[in-house]
Enzyme design. Structure first.
Site, PDB file in Angstrom:
ATOM      1  N   ARG A 140       2.702 -14.685  11.675  1.00 56.88           N
ATOM      2  CA  ARG A 140       1.687 -13.645  11.936  1.00 56.88           C
ATOM      3  C   ARG A 140       0.542 -14.300  11.620  1.00 56.88           C
ATOM      4  NH1 ARG A 140      -1.260 -10.076   8.576  1.00 56.88           N
ATOM      5  NH2 ARG A 140      -1.731  -7.967   9.963  1.00 56.88           N
TER       6      ARG A 140
ATOM      7  N   SER B  97       7.467  -1.400  13.323  1.00 53.00           N
ATOM      8  CA  SER B  97       6.736  -1.098  12.364  1.00 53.00           C
ATOM      9  C   SER B  97       6.961   0.543  12.389  1.00 53.00           C
ATOM     10  CB  SER B  97       5.084  -1.410  12.172  1.00 53.00           C
ATOM     11  OG  SER B  97       4.980  -2.703  12.593  1.00 53.00           O
TER      12      SER B  97
ATOM     13  N   LYS C 188      -3.591  -5.434   5.082  1.00 49.94           N
ATOM     14  CA  LYS C 188      -3.377  -4.470   6.441  1.00 49.94           C
ATOM     15  C   LYS C 188      -4.431  -3.383   6.133  1.00 49.94           C
ATOM     16  CE  LYS C 188      -1.396  -3.023  10.467  1.00 49.94           C
ATOM     17  NZ  LYS C 188      -1.801  -3.781  11.402  1.00 49.94           N
TER      18      LYS C 188
HETATM   19  C1  LIG Z   1       8.144  -6.465   8.881  1.00 49.00           C
HETATM   20  C2  LIG Z   1       7.046  -6.084   9.331  1.00 49.00           C
HETATM   21  N1  LIG Z   1       6.527  -4.520   9.096  1.00 49.00           N
HETATM   22  C3  LIG Z   1       5.586  -4.322   9.727  1.00 49.00           C
HETATM   23  C4  LIG Z   1       4.607  -5.237  10.152  1.00 49.00           C
HETATM   24  C5  LIG Z   1       3.272  -4.623  10.832  1.00 49.00           C
HETATM   25  O1  LIG Z   1       3.231  -4.618  12.224  1.00 49.00           O
HETATM   26  P1  LIG Z   1       2.084  -4.020  13.024  1.00 49.00           P
HETATM   27  O2  LIG Z   1       1.868  -2.675  12.732  1.00 49.00           O
HETATM   28  O3  LIG Z   1       2.183  -4.461  14.251  1.00 49.00           O
HETATM   29  O4  LIG Z   1       0.623  -4.740  12.536  1.00 49.00           O
HETATM   30  P2  LIG Z   1       0.421  -6.247  12.513  1.00 49.00           P
HETATM   31  O5  LIG Z   1       1.378  -7.211  11.893  1.00 49.00           O
HETATM   32  O6  LIG Z   1       0.559  -6.729  14.224  1.00 49.00           O
HETATM   33  O7  LIG Z   1      -0.959  -6.353  12.024  1.00 49.00           O
HETATM   34  C6  LIG Z   1       4.908  -6.398  10.502  1.00 49.00           C
HETATM   35  N2  LIG Z   1       4.031  -7.282  10.962  1.00 49.00           N
HETATM   36  N3  LIG Z   1       6.154  -6.707   9.935  1.00 49.00           N
HETATM   37  C1  LIG Z   2       1.479  -6.719   7.948  1.00 50.37           C
HETATM   38  C2  LIG Z   2       1.908  -5.575   7.121  1.00 50.37           C
HETATM   39  N1  LIG Z   2       2.488  -4.454   8.030  1.00 50.37           N
HETATM   40  C3  LIG Z   2       2.251  -3.382   7.229  1.00 50.37           C
HETATM   41  C4  LIG Z   2       2.907  -2.182   7.740  1.00 50.37           C
HETATM   42  O1  LIG Z   2       3.002  -1.299   6.550  1.00 50.37           O
HETATM   43  O2  LIG Z   2       3.092  -1.923   8.799  1.00 50.37           O
HETATM   44  S1  LIG Z   2       1.844  -3.655   5.681  1.00 50.37           S
HETATM   45  C5  LIG Z   2       1.417  -5.266   5.870  1.00 50.37           C
HETATM   46  C6  LIG Z   2       0.799  -6.228   5.039  1.00 50.37           C
HETATM   47  C7  LIG Z   2       1.609  -6.501   3.626  1.00 50.37           C
HETATM   48  O3  LIG Z   2       1.121  -7.565   2.998  1.00 50.37           O
HETATM   49  P1  LIG Z   2       0.979  -7.694   1.414  1.00 50.37           P
HETATM   50  O4  LIG Z   2       2.557  -7.862   1.292  1.00 50.37           O
HETATM   51  O5  LIG Z   2       0.421  -8.882   1.376  1.00 50.37           O
HETATM   52  O6  LIG Z   2       0.840  -6.169   0.962  1.00 50.37           O
END
Ligand SMILES: Cc1ncc(COP(=O)(O)OP(=O)(O)O)c(N)n1
Ligand SMILES: Cc1nc(C(=O)O)sc1CCOP(=O)(O)O
Ligand SMILES: [Mg+2]
Length: 367
Positions: A195, A264, A293
């Site tokens: 990512r 997601s 996020k």
């Molecule tokens: C395992 C996992 N879960 C949720 C996310 C978040 O995806 P998304 O809502 O498309 O947000 P971005 O990652 O694209 O910013 C994820 N990446 N992985």
């Molecule tokens: C990439 C992403 N997606 C989310 C969701 O809820 O869809 S939370 C998230 C970030 C998670 O990062 P950390 O482990 O550093 O808190």
């Protein structure tokens, strides 16, 4: 007198045509030898694949298809074709490609053997037309069955590994991206998502290619965030799509049935929709608000408990999870966890991976 079609040292490899064989008979002998060699090659390659289906995957259906193909090939291996064999005079037996001596993973071993079987079947299809009118069509059909077998086996492997994966590393941009991911892989990680929301595509391609190679060399799955095209370009195991990303149905059309698609979800409606649309797994979160996020409100532990009771596919809780609170999400019903900062910012990613996995391994997964 030499036998027809014998390899002759004194003529530097030119096949000597000698009496009493006619030109037609000599060509026939050569065709027989080609068929004999490729019948062996196809069966050997299938046997290697079958052993993995049986002992590695414990999959009766895939093993049975390999065996069935081997048996159908064997029917064509007639005594007259075997009689044409001339191993001592076959220069080809001395030729090995350096890549045959080295395999970096079971996946590459399987791919090499599928390639070998498909090539052999293609040779049998073409030269077989000179032997028997039914041989060409029979081997064409078998070649297509081997393509299907390959796709089913690779897809099955991916799903099995997904089911076994408890911890999911979602990467963030880092100077030590590869080193951090490798350290986590050393700790037992089996699922990685690339990512990077800001890099240009040249860098994304370069990093994703390296990460895919790294993950596969450790037998881990490699997923790409957001981008189906990038996933295809680097031969990733799948893609992760958010609610604002490409619809699952279109991604499925592009990726085919064997690659993984994650979605997601933040609430029960999104979960049900992702399942109905054919997602292979879902993200459940953010459990806690997270700087990774920004602006996405926490879904909380209630949604984790809802997922535990209702999700029929593997689900990973995500958002603010670390070594201090992992037991809270486990207590709420989580069996699988996805993290960014906990591993990407860890001083010792191997140890943190081992710790997180040790906590997750205390619970038995349902799916
Ligand atoms: C395992 C996992 N879960 C949720 C996310 C978040 O995806 P998304 O809502 O498309 O947000 P971005 O990652 O694209 O910013 C994820 N990446 N992985
Ligand atoms: C990439 C992403 N997606 C989310 C969701 O809820 O869809 S939370 C998230 C970030 C998670 O990062 P950390 O482990 O550093 O808190
Ligand atoms: Mg996204």
């Amino acid at each position: 007198m030499k036998e027809a079609g014998y390899y002759d040292e004194s003529t530097n490899g030119v096949v000597v045509m000698v009496e009493p064989y006619s030109q037609k008979e000599l060509i026939q002998q050569v065709v027989y030898r080609i068929l004999d060699a490729n019948l062996d090659r196809a069966r050997e390659g299938l046997r290697i694949i079958e052993e993995w289906c049986r002992f590695g995957l414990n999959n009766a259906q895939l093993s049975a298809e390999c065996k069935q193909l081997r048996q159908e090939i064997a029917i064509w291996h007639t005594a007259e074709l075997r009689a044409a064999r001339n191993t001592p005079g076959d220069r080809g037996t001395e030729l090995t490609h350096p890549q045959e001596e080295q395999r970096s993973s079971v996946k590459s071993l399987l791919q090499a053997n599928f390639c070998r079987v498909q090539e052999a079947l293609r040779v049998l299809e073409e030269y077989g037309k000179l032997y028997h009118p039914n041989m060409g069509p029979a081997f064409k059909q078998m070649r297509y069955r081997v393509y299907t077998l390959e796709s089913n086996l690779m897809g099955y492997q991916r799903h099995q590994l997904l089911l076994r994966s408890r911890l999911y590393l979602v990467t963030s941009p880092s100077e030590s991206l590869l080193a951090t991911v490798e350290a986590a892989l050393k700790g037992g990680l089996t699922l990685v998502q690339y990512r990077d929301k800001t890099a240009d595509d040249t860098l994304r391609l370069e990093q994703a290619t390296k990460l895919r190679q790294l993950c596969h060399s450790y037998g881990a799955l490699f997923i790409i965030n957001d981008r189906v095209d990038l996933a295809l370009a680097v031969d990733a195991d799948g893609v992760h799509l958010g609610q604002q990303d490409m619809p699952i149905a279109i991604a499925r059309q592009l990726l085919g049935p064997q690659r993984l698609i994650g979605r997601s979800t933040t609430n029960s409606d999104e979960m049900q929709q992702a399942i109905t649309e054919g997602a292979d797994y879902i993200g459940v979160g953010p459990v806690y608000e997270t700087p990774t996020k920004v602006g996405k409100a926490a879904a909380g532990l209630e949604y984790v408990s809802y997922a535990a009771a209702n999700s029929s596919i593997p689900w990973f809780v995500i958002g603010g999870i670390d070594a201090n609170n992992i037991n809270d999400v486990i207590d709420a019903g989580a069996e699988r966890v996805a993290v960014v900062r906990s591993l990407m910012q860890a001083e010792q990613p191997t140890l943190v991976t081992q710790y997180l996995l040790s906590q997750l391994n205390r619970v038995k997964p349902e799916t």
